[in-house]
Scaffold this active site. Sequence first.
Site, short mmCIF file in Angstrom:
data_model
loop_
_atom_site.label_atom_id
_atom_site.label_comp_id
_atom_site.label_asym_id
_atom_site.label_seq_id
_atom_site.Cartn_x
_atom_site.Cartn_y
_atom_site.Cartn_z
N GLU A 275 62.42 34.94 45.38
CA GLU A 275 61.07 35.89 45.72
C GLU A 275 59.95 35.66 44.63
O GLU A 275 60.66 36.15 43.53
CB GLU A 275 61.40 37.25 46.19
CG GLU A 275 62.35 37.34 47.36
CD GLU A 275 62.59 38.55 47.89
OE1 GLU A 275 62.11 39.83 47.09
OE2 GLU A 275 63.16 38.93 48.83
N HIS A 294 59.14 41.23 51.51
CA HIS A 294 60.06 42.28 51.05
C HIS A 294 59.13 43.77 51.13
O HIS A 294 58.96 44.12 49.89
CB HIS A 294 60.50 41.81 49.57
CG HIS A 294 61.60 42.45 49.14
ND1 HIS A 294 62.71 41.92 48.44
CD2 HIS A 294 62.09 43.84 49.59
CE1 HIS A 294 63.56 42.86 48.33
NE2 HIS A 294 63.37 43.93 49.21
#
Length: 334
Positions: A275, A294
């Site tokens: 990420e 997220h």
Amino acid sequence: MSPTPMAERYRLHIENIRTQHPIFHITPERYAAAEARHPELAPRLDATIGWDLEDYRAAAAEADFLIGWKLPFATIAQDAPRLRWMHLIGAGIEHALPLDWLPADVAITTNRGVATKAGEYVAMAVLALNTRIPLFASNKAQRVWQREFVSGVEGKTALIVGMGNLGRSGALRCKGLGMHVIGVRESGAPIEGVDEMHRPNALPALLPRADVLVLAVPLTTKTRGLIGAAELALMKPGAGLVNIGRAASVDQPALGAALRSGHLGGAVLDVFETEPLPPDAPEWDWPNAILTPHVAADDVARYMPDTLDLFFKNFQRVLDGQPLINRVDPDRQY
């Protein structure tokens, strides 16, 4: 065991990361607002706020308590010889594992329970999967008109693996939708409002029953690769998958294959092994998958105020000699 109360006044150092989203920053203004909410405790803390480790070592050398996320864990014993308690502003601690750097007399707590929107996200994801929204989104990109008619979610089965705060909030929402909720947790102990509770070794028997599988587990040595090709093959054709825990709990190539083959009807994914997700990551091309960056659980208005309120609540417990809320068990890795 809780940290031993020390002196009359205590030194707290807060370490921020500029590249993190501002939702995760403890600014002087946010800390001052928390002090105002806890006037009986705030005068007992001398707090400093730092950014990107610029003044970290000087502050850590005097700190009784630390709040942060990615800290120089390997040298914590040398950097912070007075340290008795560290609070991490997220729920997962995989970035700090293994905890072989942790001095025996230092406690770690986490933000479990602060992320309050997870139940809403799970409800959204379950309804989207049941309505075939991932399929329609994929078809839109291809300019394909394909009608799909489905029955409602009432009476269908949600299998939720991981019954911490995220999983429980998802279970509550699924029950509110009229679903049959099966929970899986390490102990298998019953939870009010969950129709069935099982231990992880029951997964092979439970997966064929699930209309939607919701993963809300922390990443540990036990949960890494928990759902692989064999487990996905056990799921009923057309079932959906939601992951709000950690991506590595699922074999990602196997998940991509199950989506491409059509065995899974769709997926809603909020967590990824890398990420931000790189532009060339294969997940972008998975059919019938909705990807969110997220953001499932963190409330932009409440996340940091609730984080600081949790810290002050635990600070009171330090003063009272009581066990800390959300203390990490090094053996369990959460």
